[in-house]
Design a protein around this motif. Structure first.
Motif, PDB file in Angstrom:
ATOM      1  N   VAL A   1       2.068 -12.029   5.011  1.00 15.65           N
ATOM      2  CA  VAL A   1       3.128 -11.045   4.764  1.00 15.65           C
ATOM      3  C   VAL A   1       3.346 -10.870   3.264  1.00 15.65           C
ATOM      4  CG1 VAL A   1       5.607 -10.607   5.005  1.00 15.65           C
ATOM      5  CG2 VAL A   1       4.281 -11.378   6.981  1.00 15.65           C
TER       6      VAL A   1
ATOM      7  N   SER B   1       0.644  -8.807   1.736  1.00 13.95           N
ATOM      8  CA  SER B   1       0.825  -7.389   2.063  1.00 13.95           C
ATOM      9  C   SER B   1       1.859  -6.756   1.144  1.00 13.95           C
ATOM     10  CB  SER B   1       1.248  -7.231   3.521  1.00 13.95           C
ATOM     11  OG  SER B   1       0.314  -7.811   4.400  1.00 13.95           O
ATOM     12  N   ASN B   2       2.956  -7.464   0.875  1.00 11.22           N
ATOM     13  CA  ASN B   2       3.988  -6.954  -0.032  1.00 11.22           C
ATOM     14  C   ASN B   2       3.431  -6.761  -1.439  1.00 11.22           C
ATOM     15  OD1 ASN B   2       5.857  -7.047   2.069  1.00 11.22           O
ATOM     16  ND2 ASN B   2       6.616  -9.066   1.500  1.00 11.22           N
TER      17      ASN B   2
ATOM     18  N   ALA C   1       2.125  -8.919  13.543  1.00  5.04           N
ATOM     19  CA  ALA C   1       3.509  -9.056  13.085  1.00  5.04           C
ATOM     20  C   ALA C   1       4.432  -9.710  14.109  1.00  5.04           C
ATOM     21  CB  ALA C   1       4.061  -7.680  12.704  1.00  5.04           C
TER      22      ALA C   1
ATOM     23  N   LYS D   1       4.351   1.187   2.832  1.00  2.00           N
ATOM     24  CA  LYS D   1       3.933  -0.174   2.490  1.00  2.00           C
ATOM     25  C   LYS D   1       2.790  -0.678   3.360  1.00  2.00           C
ATOM     26  CE  LYS D   1       8.562  -1.515   0.925  1.00  2.00           C
ATOM     27  NZ  LYS D   1       9.700  -2.424   1.153  1.00  2.00           N
TER      28      LYS D   1
ATOM     29  N   ARG E   1       1.384  -3.719   5.487  1.00  2.00           N
ATOM     30  CA  ARG E   1       2.081  -4.703   6.326  1.00  2.00           C
ATOM     31  C   ARG E   1       1.093  -5.250   7.338  1.00  2.00           C
ATOM     32  NH1 ARG E   1       2.409  -1.952  11.052  1.00  2.00           N
ATOM     33  NH2 ARG E   1       2.497   0.328  10.972  1.00  2.00           N
TER      34      ARG E   1
ATOM     35  N   CYS F   1      -4.512  -5.790   7.040  1.00  2.00           N
ATOM     36  CA  CYS F   1      -3.265  -5.061   6.853  1.00  2.00           C
ATOM     37  C   CYS F   1      -3.300  -3.722   7.583  1.00  2.00           C
ATOM     38  CB  CYS F   1      -3.008  -4.810   5.367  1.00  2.00           C
ATOM     39  SG  CYS F   1      -2.786  -6.316   4.384  1.00  2.00           S
TER      40      CYS F   1
END
Length: 564
Positions: free
Chosen positions: A174, A177-178, A362, A263, A265, A547
């Motif tokens: 995570v 990904s950010n 997720a 974004k 994610r 992602c």
């Protein structure tokens, strides 16, 4: 009389052409004329600015487009493990984007290099940031196996550069990904002239970083408020205009410009399963049921095409002591993981959606899919937050002193926020009051363990120091071990193991779903419908990730192109 008719006819033609011209002008100018007020949009005098020429979302680096639709999520083959955790149900998925391949060692090493430069581990204040991002290379060790070559080389050696990264926990995936979202948007804004060229390389440091959310909400606070970077190339910006007093307007990009990308994610479980099936030509429930077992067509793991007949279509464990086949014959080309793109892609153009490594998604794991409540973009794991606000009404930006670290179950520290980002707090009654679609910040347990759940039952209890039941005052759906890890005043780890013998499950709110078979798995697990779970703060040598990104605008690229 004839002359009068001719003149009248000519006059009619002239009027018709004039009206047509006026109509065309109105049609042409209406693009920049508000249908709400009649005011001019994007006028030279300033005012409301909007990208009226936007065509469609640009495909961001590494991604491929997945057109959404309906499909049968769940297992349609025999459930020989008797998990019964993914019965068939009809679901609809919106269009989205997904990584063409798993995130590779080279991609993740680029992330580590950026962190090391911006938050040097030699600085005591930042050491935990870099250490928290490092993959666990010890996952390769085996008590009765010699795997030290992977322990020492797999992550960084160029021989493994294009192999999928492993040893990464769900939390680390995570955070990657950010980071990736910010770096891509940083580049987009630089190309559009909104940021100083190459500032992302030459000017970045712990006090001067870029965050997408910060730029959207408080652009003057990005890069530590350094105006030379934020306004360094203003003359080349697409929307910069000068008002009547000679002042520049619209010097910062907004969402209305269309430049800022959604974004990166982790994909939801439903998205991942839909994408893995590659059902570009199979939409019907009846057509799909019992037919689509793998990401490729057919019921077998070997190719039936004349050109490569007999070749394995994925990297998986073929039998006891057989991780690749007989050398030189019937071999899948790998004993551990394999280089990405070593096998043919599915119909969406995605590689390794079966085999090589399993992949984090997720979702929080539950043994049920609550399709009775929702059959659109299904996902369990929503925790809603909002921007923290200072007393003066401005957003609160994280500084080096504000970094919050989470202590994981294995004692590792992970930075939950980084300098330059906007501090997040849970939503409260200001957002939830009288709403019907959500009523609190954490909705992970909705209809499966919360107070209103019909499936709720009393399984947990308060324990004394000996683990004896001391009156039931709490109620949880799942009775999992509660190991505690904390640090004392000197920073030393304190590990408290749950010694209770009455625990009945490993499922809790901190276990996440992973999908797809890996190099360690037998053929059975290659079915995209298979679902398993693992603690979100732990890692293995067979789970990687890729992602995804949401699509904004039209559902279909082709239809959008046709209309334009």
């Amino acid at each position: 009389m004839d002359m009068k008719r001719v003149l009248a006819f000519k006059t009619l033609i002239v009027l018709t052409l004039s009206l047509a011209t006026i109509s065309c002008k109105k049609s042409t100018s209406s693009k920049n004329s508000s249908r709400a007020t009649g005011w001019q949009i994007n006028s030279k005098e300033g005012g409301f600015q909007y990208n009226t020429n936007f065509q469609e979302q640009e495909t961001s680096p590494g991604l491929v487009f997945i057109e959404g639709g309906t499909f049968t999520k769940g297992r349609v083959q025999d459930d020989v493990m008797h998990d019964w955790n993914n019965t068939p149900n009809q679901q609809h998925v919106q269009s989205f984007y997904m990584d063409e391949t798993e995130v590779t060692n080279m991609m993740y090493t680029e992330y580590l290099d950026w962190i090391k430069r911006v938050y040097p581990p030699t600085d005591e204040n930042f050491r935990a940031i870099y250490n928290g991002a490092l993959p666990d290379t010890l996952v390769w060790r085996n008590r009765l196996g010699f795997n030290e070559v992977m322990t020492e080389n797999y992550l960084r050696h160029p021989g493994y550069a294009e192999y999928p990264v492993v040893g990464v926990s769900w939390i680390q995936a995570v955070e990657f990904s950010n980071w990736r979202s910010d770096r891509v948007n940083e580049l987009y804004l630089e190309k559009a002239g909104y940021l100083k060229r190459d500032a992302r390389i030459t000017d970045v440091n712990a006090e001067s970083t870029f965050s997408t959310d910060t730029y959207i909400n408080a652009p003057t606070l990005t890069y530590g408020g350094n105006e030379e970077i934020i306004n360094g190339d203003g003359r080349n910006k697409r929307n910069v205009q000068v008002d009547a007093d000679g002042n520049e307007t619209n010097i910062y990009a907004t969402r209305e410009t269309g430049i800022i990308s959604p974004k990166y994610r982790l994909p939801t479980e439903t998205e991942w399963e839909y994408a893995a099936l590659g059902m570009s030509e199979i939409r019907s429930y009846n057509l799909y049921r019992g037919r689509k077992k793998y990401p490729w067509e057919g019921q077998y793991t070997r190719s039936g095409k004349r050109k490569n007949r007999g070749d394995q279509l994925a990297n998986f464990k073929q039998g006891k002591g057989d991780y690749g086949g007989i050398a030189g014959w019937s071999d899948d080309g790998a004993d551990i993981t394999n280089k990405v793109k070593s096998y043919a892609p599915n119909d969406f153009g995605l590689y390794d959606m079966a085999g090589n490594v399993s992949e984090w998604v997720a979702d929080v794991y539950r043994p049920i899919i609550d399709d009775e409540f929702n059959d659109f973009n299904y996902y369990r794991g929503n925790v809603y937050t909002k921007n923290a606000i200072n007393d003066d009404g401005s957003v609160k930006i994280v500084t080096a002193e504000d970094i919050v670290y989470d202590t994981l179950s294995n004692g590792k520290l992970i930075a939950r926020n980084l300098p330059g980002e906007i501090m997040q707090v849970p939503v409260d009654e200001n957002e939830t009051y009288l709403r019907t679609n959500f009523d609190k910040s954490d909705e992970i347990n909705f209809r499966d363990g919360d107070r209103r759940s019909s499936r709720k039952f009393d399984t947990s209890f308060n324990d004394d120091e000996s683990g004896n039941k001391q009156g039931s005052t709490t109620k949880d759906m799942y009775n999992s071990p509660r190991n505690m890890v904390s640090r004392d005043s000197t920073g030393q780890l304190i590990r408290e193991y749950d010694q209770n013998n009455n625990r009945t499950s490993l499922i809790n709110d901190k276990v996440r779903v992973y999908k797809g078979g890996s190099w360690k798995d037998r053929e059975y697990w290659l079915d995209p419908a298979q679902r398993r779970y693992f603690p979100q703060d732990m890692a293995t040598d067979y789970i990687g990730f890729r992602c995804a990104m949401s699509r904004v605008g039209s559902k279909s690229k082709e239809k959008n192109k046709t209309k334009s």
